[in-house]
Design a protein around this motif. Structure first.
Motif, mmCIF file in Angstrom:
data_model
loop_
_atom_site.group_PDB
_atom_site.id
_atom_site.type_symbol
_atom_site.label_atom_id
_atom_site.label_comp_id
_atom_site.label_asym_id
_atom_site.label_seq_id
_atom_site.Cartn_x
_atom_site.Cartn_y
_atom_site.Cartn_z
ATOM 1 N N HIS A 1 -0.742 -1.377 -4.521
ATOM 2 C CA HIS A 1 -1.908 -0.500 -4.492
ATOM 3 C C HIS A 1 -1.426 0.933 -4.268
ATOM 4 O O HIS A 1 -0.696 1.199 -3.308
ATOM 5 N N TYR B 1 -6.782 9.666 1.023
ATOM 6 C CA TYR B 1 -7.455 8.502 1.603
ATOM 7 C C TYR B 1 -8.944 8.805 1.665
ATOM 8 O O TYR B 1 -9.388 9.709 2.378
ATOM 9 N N GLU C 1 0.848 -1.190 0.000
ATOM 10 C CA GLU C 1 0.000 0.000 0.000
ATOM 11 C C GLU C 1 0.886 1.243 0.000
ATOM 12 O O GLU C 1 1.573 1.518 0.975
ATOM 13 N N ARG D 1 -2.489 5.055 -3.979
ATOM 14 C CA ARG D 1 -3.521 6.052 -3.751
ATOM 15 C C ARG D 1 -2.859 7.376 -3.422
ATOM 16 O O ARG D 1 -1.689 7.433 -3.044
ATOM 17 N N GLN E 1 -4.439 -0.298 -8.982
ATOM 18 C CA GLN E 1 -3.852 -1.608 -8.699
ATOM 19 C C GLN E 1 -2.896 -2.002 -9.819
ATOM 20 O O GLN E 1 -3.246 -1.896 -10.999
ATOM 21 N N VAL F 1 -8.220 3.864 -5.875
ATOM 22 C CA VAL F 1 -6.973 3.153 -5.601
ATOM 23 C C VAL F 1 -6.581 2.403 -6.870
ATOM 24 O O VAL F 1 -7.340 1.563 -7.363
ATOM 25 N N GLU G 1 -10.582 0.384 8.755
ATOM 26 C CA GLU G 1 -10.617 -0.760 7.837
ATOM 27 C C GLU G 1 -11.078 -2.025 8.542
ATOM 28 O O GLU G 1 -11.798 -2.836 7.970
#
Length: 597
Positions: A95, A100, A39, A97, A77, A75, A145
């Protein structure tokens, strides 16, 4: 696993070398050991060009870049693919981004996460030279999450406790931002102080309900979701593969094995055989001998027309929706079986009519042709096994991305070959989809002039230019063909030239005998040296090298080199060993070899 860790560490070092500010979300203890995807948070400006940076890193490390459908919360990928020691593909999920988001609402900007980022080595005694997100924001992010997925594992509890100990005041401030400290927020604070997370698991519904404002989708979120869905329908991330060949070659075993071992770029795998959607025909209607059994000057073309309509309707009703859902569809027959069957039965009228219909039928992304030597009969006539590969080659002549697999090997080896071809095709599609830079070179002015007049039949001028260069290119010319010295180049009209092909001076590509109408097919990335001759019904595999003054009158496998008269030097798959800064060893594939007959 060791290669995965080395590639992950190398990617982050590459981003630092390029001056990219980033931070990692999630538990980075013991990095580069990964329990999930990587991430990464970057700024919006960097995210626009991150695909090009990833492509540059993959070219340097000899990896393959594959894109996946973006996630709802903006996001992106990506998958980085390489081959292990058994020549099977492995993957690192990345991933990416910027801000957020949750339900379309921005919780933290990328600048906020990057401003207070810290070195992971400063947070623990472990040697972990990467940037991590701020402890307070990471605490709130991980808790959100866990509530969203309704699961708080022991590893999540340890991660939350660790982030709380690093910045208790900041974590409490983040909790107060989303929950009432006197009610649901107090449950989280008491659990963090006591390092006992069972009350949080039991209060999941209350925590989710108390977060009323952030659970309401943003008014603009539906527009982003609609744009993402429309883009996914226009350019689906799924892939349709057609496997051709007799059942005795192990085709059915490979199709079943592909269904049992899904590849990471695809959400699911489905095996299928299209059937007519409106007529009550039997299963044998879609088999390769259907036209032969229909027979007659009227029956065979009518049956081919029925199958073509069925394939077209079936594609839009059954295949396209699955491709949008990122599925890998593997079919053990396709409409081109009709062309091979008509050729074998010498039904000229049916073959001509089916060839016209084939241009109307939606084509698969990849063709896998299983060819076996005559020794492997298993109930099938050995003459058919010898003749079928040539029939399929003629039927698929106008099709791209055709790979012939040597079915004399074991099912495991065939499965590994098929998986490599699928991943290679997905990587090529990613380059086209994202418009990533390639290794194509710019033609000199002389070549640009020659190509301009070869593409346009201008009276008097075009013949004069061809005569001046002593060259004549009559076939369809791709946009990225490279002619360093465009003198004495002869390419006949029946030839098919792929993308990124390099043709040197005095090269000839044409028919073998006078009166023939079949010329060579050159796949992508082929190098044709000075004075080379490629004649007849041959297929030159992808990235093959035809040396100077070579004579080629038979098929050349991908990645191979031809010297002299049909002397083919087979390509081999080598593993380059690289040692990282931490002493770990990674193995990267150098080149590739595909079974080809």
């Amino acid at each position: 696993m060791q290669a995965l860790q080395s590639i992950a560490a190398g990617l982050l070092r590459f981003l630092e070398e390029e001056g990219v500010d980033y931070c990692l979300l999630g538990d980075v203890r013991g990095f580069p050991a990964l329990a999930g995807p990587l991430e990464v948070v970057v700024t919006k400006r960097v995210r626009r060009v991150l695909s090009e940076l990833l492509k540059a890193f993959c070219d340097r490390a000899q990896l393959q870049l594959i894109d996946k459908p973006p996630l709802p919360q903006e996001v992106s990928q990506y998958l980085l693919s390489w081959l292990d020691r058994d020549r099977r593909p492995e993957f690192l999920a990345v991933h990416v981004r910027s801000d957020y988001l949750r339900c379309g609402r921005r919780l933290w900007k990328a600048a906020e996460l990057l401003k207070d980022r810290v070195r992971a080595s400063e947070l623990s005694q472990e040697r972990c030279d990467v940037f991590a997100a701020p402890a307070a924001k990471e605490f709130a992010r991980c808790l959100i999450e866990c509530i969203d997925r309704d699961q708080l594992t022991q590893r999540d509890g340890e991660h939350l406790a660790r982030q709380w100990r690093l910045d208790p005041a900041g974590a409490a401030q983040q909790v107060a931002r989303f929950w009432d400290v006197g009610r649901e927020g107090g449950i989280v604070l008491r659990a963090a102080v006591a390092d006992h997370w069972e009350p949080v698991r039991a209060s999941r519904n209350a925590l989710c309900s108390a977060w009323a404002f952030h659970n309401v989708p943003s008014p603009l979120s539906w527009q982003r979701d609609l744009r993402r869905r429309v883009s996914g329908w226009i350019r689906p991330h799924g892939m349709l593969i057609a496997c051709l060949g007799p059942d005795a070659t192990g085709k059915c075993d490979v199709v079943r094995a592909l269904a049992q071992q899904p590849l990471a770029p695809f959400e699911r795998v489905q095996t299928m055989r299209l059937h007519p959607c409106f007529a009550r025909l039997t299963r044998r209607a879609a088999r390769e001998d259907a036209v032969c059994k229909a027979g007659g000057r009227v029956g065979a073309p009518a049956h081919a027309l029925l199958l073509a309509v069925d394939y077209w309707v079936g594609y839009w009703l059954r295949i396209r929706p699955n491709l949008v859902r990122s599925s890998l569809l593997v079919s053990d027959c396709y409409f081109e079986d009709v062309l091979a069957a008509a050729r074998r039965c010498r039904m000229r009228s049916a073959r001509t009519f089916a060839r016209l219909l084939a241009a109307w039928v939606p084509q698969p992304s990849l063709w896998l042709v299983f060819a076996a030597p005559s020794a492997q009969h298993n109930g099938v006539c050995s003459k058919n096994l010898d003749r079928l590969p040539n029939e399929y080659r003629c039927a698929l002549r106008a099709c791209r991305n055709v790979v012939v697999l040597d079915a004399s090997r074991s099912v495991d080896e065939l499965l590994a070959d098929a998986q490599r071809e699928i991943i290679a095709q997905a990587a090529r599609r990613t380059v086209r989809r994202l418009r990533l830079p390639t290794e194509a070179s710019d033609n000199p002015l002389s070549a640009a002039v020659l190509l301009f007049f070869c593409r346009r039949n201008i009276p008097l001028l075009s013949p004069l230019v061809r005569l001046a260069f002593n060259s004549n290119i009559q076939c369809r010319i791709p946009s990225d063909i490279y002619l360093p010295h465009p003198y004495g180049v002869m390419i006949q009209a029946q030839a098919v030239i792929g993308r990124g092909v390099t043709v040197m001076q005095q090269a000839v590509i044409g028919v073998k005998y006078r009166g023939q109408s079949v010329a060579p097919l050159i796949e992508d990335g082929v190098y044709i040296g000075p004075g080379a001759r490629i004649l007849g019904d041959v297929r030159i595999g992808e990235r093959a090298v035809i040396c100077a003054n070579a004579l080629v009158t038979r098929d050349v496998p991908p990645g191979c080199t031809v010297v002299g008269a049909n002397r083919i030097i087979a390509g081999q798959l080598a593993l380059a060993t690289k040692r990282g800064a931490d002493g770990s060893i990674a193995h990267f594939p150098v080149g590739a070899h595909r079974a080809y007959r």
